[in-house]
Design a protein around this motif. Structure first.
Motif, PDB file in Angstrom:
ATOM      1  N   PRO A  90       0.904  -1.399  -0.025  1.00 17.68           N
ATOM      2  CA  PRO A  90       0.053  -0.020  -0.003  1.00 17.68           C
ATOM      3  C   PRO A  90       0.822   1.114   0.098  1.00 17.68           C
ATOM      4  O   PRO A  90       0.200   2.294  -0.588  1.00 17.68           O
ATOM      5  CB  PRO A  90      -0.886  -0.254   1.279  1.00 17.68           C
ATOM      6  CG  PRO A  90      -0.237  -0.833   2.240  1.00 17.68           C
ATOM      7  CD  PRO A  90       0.580  -2.248   1.184  1.00 17.68           C
ATOM      8  N   ASN A  91       1.917   1.237   0.581  1.00 18.19           N
ATOM      9  CA  ASN A  91       2.858   2.453   0.617  1.00 18.19           C
ATOM     10  C   ASN A  91       3.269   2.924  -0.828  1.00 18.19           C
ATOM     11  O   ASN A  91       3.822   4.039  -0.994  1.00 18.19           O
ATOM     12  CB  ASN A  91       4.085   2.261   1.693  1.00 18.19           C
ATOM     13  CG  ASN A  91       3.565   2.089   2.836  1.00 18.19           C
ATOM     14  OD1 ASN A  91       2.665   2.814   3.341  1.00 18.19           O
ATOM     15  ND2 ASN A  91       4.102   1.697   3.874  1.00 18.19           N
ATOM     16  N   ASP A  92       3.411   1.940  -1.763  1.00 18.36           N
ATOM     17  CA  ASP A  92       3.843   2.359  -2.923  1.00 18.36           C
ATOM     18  C   ASP A  92       2.633   3.037  -3.857  1.00 18.36           C
ATOM     19  O   ASP A  92       2.769   3.632  -4.767  1.00 18.36           O
ATOM     20  CB  ASP A  92       4.145   1.022  -3.893  1.00 18.36           C
ATOM     21  CG  ASP A  92       5.411   0.577  -3.398  1.00 18.36           C
ATOM     22  OD1 ASP A  92       6.142   1.207  -2.908  1.00 18.36           O
ATOM     23  OD2 ASP A  92       5.820  -0.750  -3.823  1.00 18.36           O
ATOM     24  N   ASP A  93       1.242   2.823  -3.335  1.00 17.27           N
ATOM     25  CA  ASP A  93       0.082   3.680  -3.792  1.00 17.27           C
ATOM     26  C   ASP A  93       0.576   5.027  -4.104  1.00 17.27           C
ATOM     27  O   ASP A  93       0.624   5.722  -3.094  1.00 17.27           O
ATOM     28  CB  ASP A  93      -1.076   3.356  -2.858  1.00 17.27           C
ATOM     29  CG  ASP A  93      -2.165   3.777  -3.688  1.00 17.27           C
ATOM     30  OD1 ASP A  93      -3.086   2.818  -3.641  1.00 17.27           O
ATOM     31  OD2 ASP A  93      -2.460   4.845  -4.331  1.00 17.27           O
ATOM     32  N   ARG A 127       0.707   8.249  -1.271  1.00 19.02           N
ATOM     33  CA  ARG A 127       2.124   8.913  -1.155  1.00 19.02           C
ATOM     34  C   ARG A 127       1.579  10.437  -1.104  1.00 19.02           C
ATOM     35  O   ARG A 127       2.226  10.938  -0.448  1.00 19.02           O
ATOM     36  CB  ARG A 127       3.019   8.345  -1.969  1.00 19.02           C
ATOM     37  CG  ARG A 127       4.005   7.304  -1.590  1.00 19.02           C
ATOM     38  CD  ARG A 127       5.024   7.259  -2.430  1.00 19.02           C
ATOM     39  NE  ARG A 127       4.433   6.563  -3.615  1.00 19.02           N
ATOM     40  CZ  ARG A 127       5.336   6.212  -5.034  1.00 19.02           C
ATOM     41  NH1 ARG A 127       6.422   6.934  -4.747  1.00 19.02           N
ATOM     42  NH2 ARG A 127       4.880   5.660  -5.868  1.00 19.02           N
ATOM     43  N   GLY A 187      -9.729   2.860  -1.187  1.00 21.03           N
ATOM     44  CA  GLY A 187      -8.627   1.662  -1.126  1.00 21.03           C
ATOM     45  C   GLY A 187      -8.297   1.532   0.305  1.00 21.03           C
ATOM     46  O   GLY A 187      -8.983   2.019   1.122  1.00 21.03           O
ATOM     47  N   TRP A 194     -11.788  -2.967  -2.707  1.00 25.41           N
ATOM     48  CA  TRP A 194     -10.247  -2.805  -3.553  1.00 25.41           C
ATOM     49  C   TRP A 194      -9.517  -4.025  -3.649  1.00 25.41           C
ATOM     50  O   TRP A 194      -8.608  -4.189  -3.974  1.00 25.41           O
ATOM     51  CB  TRP A 194      -9.623  -1.742  -2.458  1.00 25.41           C
ATOM     52  CG  TRP A 194      -9.096  -2.210  -1.085  1.00 25.41           C
ATOM     53  CD1 TRP A 194      -8.481  -3.273  -0.857  1.00 25.41           C
ATOM     54  CD2 TRP A 194      -9.430  -1.996   0.002  1.00 25.41           C
ATOM     55  NE1 TRP A 194      -8.040  -3.422   0.455  1.00 25.41           N
ATOM     56  CE2 TRP A 194      -8.952  -2.774   1.008  1.00 25.41           C
ATOM     57  CE3 TRP A 194     -10.697  -0.730   0.370  1.00 25.41           C
ATOM     58  CZ2 TRP A 194      -9.111  -2.447   2.434  1.00 25.41           C
ATOM     59  CZ3 TRP A 194     -10.786  -0.700   1.926  1.00 25.41           C
ATOM     60  CH2 TRP A 194     -10.057  -1.641   2.712  1.00 25.41           C
ATOM     61  N   SER A 240      -2.556  -7.684  -7.421  1.00 19.10           N
ATOM     62  CA  SER A 240      -1.726  -6.825  -6.740  1.00 19.10           C
ATOM     63  C   SER A 240      -0.964  -5.974  -8.007  1.00 19.10           C
ATOM     64  O   SER A 240      -0.339  -4.778  -7.602  1.00 19.10           O
ATOM     65  CB  SER A 240      -0.896  -7.070  -5.511  1.00 19.10           C
ATOM     66  OG  SER A 240      -0.063  -8.172  -6.015  1.00 19.10           O
ATOM     67  N   PRO A 284      -3.044  -0.939  -8.428  1.00 13.70           N
ATOM     68  CA  PRO A 284      -3.319  -0.246  -6.829  1.00 13.70           C
ATOM     69  C   PRO A 284      -4.728  -0.571  -6.558  1.00 13.70           C
ATOM     70  O   PRO A 284      -5.776  -0.784  -7.421  1.00 13.70           O
ATOM     71  CB  PRO A 284      -3.078   1.179  -7.107  1.00 13.70           C
ATOM     72  CG  PRO A 284      -2.773   1.353  -8.471  1.00 13.70           C
ATOM     73  CD  PRO A 284      -2.586   0.053  -9.072  1.00 13.70           C
ATOM     74  N   GLY A 285      -4.922  -0.548  -5.395  1.00 13.55           N
ATOM     75  CA  GLY A 285      -6.594  -1.069  -4.721  1.00 13.55           C
ATOM     76  C   GLY A 285      -7.586  -0.098  -5.358  1.00 13.55           C
ATOM     77  O   GLY A 285      -8.753  -0.669  -5.842  1.00 13.55           O
ATOM     78  N   TRP A 286      -7.074   1.177  -5.471  1.00 19.05           N
ATOM     79  CA  TRP A 286      -8.370   2.103  -5.839  1.00 19.05           C
ATOM     80  C   TRP A 286      -8.810   2.034  -7.315  1.00 19.05           C
ATOM     81  O   TRP A 286      -9.876   2.269  -7.766  1.00 19.05           O
ATOM     82  CB  TRP A 286      -8.117   3.472  -5.568  1.00 19.05           C
ATOM     83  CG  TRP A 286      -6.695   3.872  -6.124  1.00 19.05           C
ATOM     84  CD1 TRP A 286      -5.438   3.850  -5.461  1.00 19.05           C
ATOM     85  CD2 TRP A 286      -6.259   4.572  -7.285  1.00 19.05           C
ATOM     86  NE1 TRP A 286      -4.265   4.436  -6.271  1.00 19.05           N
ATOM     87  CE2 TRP A 286      -5.069   4.866  -7.370  1.00 19.05           C
ATOM     88  CE3 TRP A 286      -7.348   5.210  -8.496  1.00 19.05           C
ATOM     89  CZ2 TRP A 286      -4.503   5.644  -8.445  1.00 19.05           C
ATOM     90  CZ3 TRP A 286      -6.679   5.917  -9.483  1.00 19.05           C
ATOM     91  CH2 TRP A 286      -5.270   5.934  -9.612  1.00 19.05           C
TER      92      TRP A 286
END
Lengths: 364, 348
Positions: free
Chosen positions: B2-5, B9, B123, B279, B283, B286-288
């Motif tokens: 998730p932090n790559d989203d 960010r 997300g 979401w 993978s 991204p979830g959104w």
């Protein structure tokens, strides 16, 4: 609590009154107490105009009565004048006339079906019907260069012979027509919601239909077997083998299904006519100046709305002394009040749709 | 990861930025809510532009024609041109309208959809306001729209509008019940009203498989709640012209459309939250993106239905709700309860 009814002006500007019909609705909530059609917004005084026009000038006005079934109207007027003058129409012209009138009937019923389902909310159905009608208009365009008011059928025959390739194009259309009907039956008629909207609504008994002198699909939906093409065959209609679709209940549903059946029968007639059509001239020897002998005549034909009659009085001059048109859509429209009473506001539109008025004909 | 989203960010860097200038963490939270609000409103406006074009394209596709295709590639700027036209139209107020009620109605109608966006789980960690009663909030807020329809209907001083307004109230109040009942099945399975938790619980299996009946009921009731075919009696064009919207023109009229598409997106998003796993998805995206993708699929389903079916009559509409949807949804709740009980009894 005190309640009261209220009046709702539906039309003349309304999305679904088939033109400029105005209906004064007396409503109790959404229930219709009374529905009073007010006609005349498209009145052009055609009957009166005709008295000051020569016979060839009168003919285009017939196209503008029921503009969805122009060919049938022109056929009726031409046959009326021909009957009075005693003109013999060439064989080929008779067949062309029948083909045109029946294709026009299909086109008119496609508009009927499309607008009915469109008014019930299925706009896609409307577009499908219009799309298929386009094929017929293309055929008319090929034959006479017009897509709406044709002026193709003239006193003594038709104005010109069918162009090269027309018969093949027509056969092509008839081949595709079965597919179109299947689409209508699956997509529109098979729809549960549409069935729920139309079945059992606005039942018209055969007695009432006859008493109100209804005709066409409205009458036949109530189970009365009356079709001018069968009852008093005009032209060469007695040469064709076709059925008259009848309803059993007389509700909105039957009125729609009868029209669907008529489309198939019309296609059947066109097929037979194409097979039987001989070669030959398409115009009889008609004098340049059309002067029917003094006298009066009534002639009626089955157009897509019902029993279309022309009453013509001639004083021997080149202009009609009096021309009266019995417009089936106008007569059928009288039933609106009777059929709408007790039903909901949302039913008024499909009921009006199944009566199938064309305001050009209603207002004349 | 998730932090790559990218959205997360951006959010994190904004938060850092605010932390530098604003005093205290509470002020930063408020600022972040504002950012979320602006993002939601921006989403609503861009979405409406996209959806109006999409609807016309879908309609064209269904009706074997092209739809708008003149302005820009695939007619992409058609809606923009329409909006400019609507904005520059005269702000016309018909005689005899109830000035305030009439003018407020489009605005009031626009409020509930905007508020619903607060709880949409776009997300993981991407919920504007992650309320612990999110679904309840959605139900409560979206029912406010009824008042706006009544205001528009009553304030317009037009009989068609009044009929439409009355229909709106009857329809939306009735269909709220099966809507809530269909949601209940999912809530029973998760034991939570929080949208993010509901999505989290679907990491294994989507609830459309566990609650297919509830999904269908939700679809029907949501179509009725948003006044879309076959339940668009409120604006039943062939009967009552445009219902409550008859007397509106220009941008006021456009507000109704904006609200319609905003709520269409909202109910579709709730459907993908409750039934389609939100979401969750492979993978590589991204979830959104998955969430929006599922939502657009739902929107397409609604459009598909709209351009296929005729309209119901008002009595049939009520019969469908009270005689079929409510009993079936009650039975669904009962069966779900028995199922959960049996599952627990087996030691699950």
């Amino acid at each position: 609590m005190r309640t009261q009814t209220y009046e709702l002006n539906m039309g003349p500007q309304h999305p679904s009154t088939h033109g400029v019909l105005r209906v004064i609705l007396e409503l109790d909530g959404e229930t219709v107490i009374r529905a009073k059609p007010v006609v005349g917004y498209l009145h052009r005084g055609i009957e009166k105009i005709c008295e000051s026009k020569s016979y060839p000038q009168v003919l285009p006005y017939a196209d503008r009565l029921d503009y969805l079934h122009s060919m049938g109207n022109a056929l009726g007027l031409c046959q009326t004048v021909e009957k009075l003058m005693g003109v013999e129409v060439p064989e080929r012209a008779e067949y062309i006339r029948v083909i045109m009138a029946e294709l026009s009937r299909i086109a008119s019923h496609q508009i009927f079906l499309g607008s009915l389902v469109g008014e019930c909310g299925a706009l896609t159905g409307f577009v499908f019907a219009i799309r298929d009608r386009e094929r017929i208009l293309d055929l008319f365009d090929m034959a006479c260069g017009a897509r709406m008011t044709f002026h193709y059928i003239r006193y003594g025959g038709v104005v010109q012979d069918l162009p090269e390739g027309w018969v093949e194009a027509c056969r092509k259309f008839l081949d595709d027509f079965d597919g179109m009907m299947e689409t209508y039956r699956n997509l529109l008629v098979g729809n549960e919601i549409l069935q729920a909207r139309l079945k059992g609504i606005a039942v018209l008994s055969a007695e009432r239909a006859l008493a109100m002198s209804a005709s066409g699909g409205v009458l036949r939906a109530s189970g009365v077997n009356y079709d001018v093409r069968k009852a008093e065959p005009y032209g060469i209609y007695n040469r064709f083998d076709f059925d008259v679709p009848l309803g059993t209940v007389g509700d909105s549903w039957d009125r729609m299904m009868v029209r669907l059946g008529e489309m198939e029968q019309a296609a059947r007639i066109v097929r037979q006519a194409l097979d039987q059509m001989p070669e030959g001239p398409v115009m009889a020897k008609v004098p340049k100046l059309i002067k029917p002998p003094p006298g009066e005549i009534y002639h009626h034909v089955e157009n897509s709305k019902g029993d279309l009659g022309y009453y013509l009085v001639s004083d021997g001059s080149p202009k009609p002394y009096r021309l009266h048109v019995r417009r089936p859509a106008f007569v059928n429209l009288q039933l609106l009040d009777e059929l709408c009473r007790g039903y909901l506001l949302a039913d008024v539109v499909p009921i009006l749709g199944t009566l199938d008025p064309v305001l050009g004909e209603v207002d004349c | 990861m998730p932090n790559d989203d990218i959205l997360l960010r951006i959010g994190a860097s904004l938060r850092e930025l605010f932390a530098g200038v604003l005093p205290g963490p509470d002020a930063v939270d408020v600022a972040m809510y504002f950012v979320a609000l602006i993002a939601c409103v921006a989403l609503i406006f861009t979405n409406a532009v996209i959806l109006i074009l999409a609807e016309r394209k879908v309609a064209g596709f269904m009706q074997s024609r092209l739809g708008p295709h003149r302005l820009g590639p695939y007619g992409m700027f058609q809606t923009v041109a329409d909006v400019i036209k609507l904005l520059t139209k005269e702000d016309y107020r018909p005689q005899g309208v109830d000035k305030w009620v009439w003018a407020m109605a489009p605005v009031v109608l626009f409020v509930p959809p905007v508020m619903v966006y607060a709880v949409l789980p776009f997300g993981k960690n991407l919920v504007p306001v992650d309320l612990n009663i999110g679904i309840f909030y959605f139900v409560a807020v979206s029912s406010v729209a009824t008042i706006a329809f009544l205001m528009a209907g009553w304030g317009s001083n037009n009989k068609y509008s009044v009929i439409g307004g009355m229909r709106a109230v009857a329809q939306m109040v009735s269909y709220e019940i099966p809507l809530v009942f269909s949601i209940l099945g999912v809530v029973m399975l998760t034991g939570s009203l929080q949208t993010s938790v509901i999505v989290e619980k679907q990491s294994g299996i989507w609830f459309i498989l566990l609650q297919p009946v509830a999904f269908v009921i939700y679809l029907i009731a949501a179509a009725a709640e948003t006044n879309r075919m076959p339940f668009d009696l409120v604006e039943g064009e062939s009967e009552i012209i445009a219902g409550p919207f008859t007397e509106y023109s220009g941008m006021r009229w456009a507000m109704f459309f904006l609200a319609e598409y905003a709520s269409l997106f909202a109910v579709s998003a709730i459907a993908s939250t409750l039934f389609l796993g939100g979401w969750h998805g492979p993978s590589f995206l991204p979830g959104w993106v998955w969430f929006l993708g599922k939502t657009y699929v739902m929107i397409f389903v609604f459009m598909w239905v709209r351009w296929t079916f005729p309209r119901l009559r008002v009595d049939q509409l009520m019969a469908l709700c009270w005689k079929y949807l409510i009993p079936v949804s009650l039975a669904n709740i009962l069966i779900t309860g028995i199922g959960i009980f049996a599952y627990r009894a087996m030691g699950g």
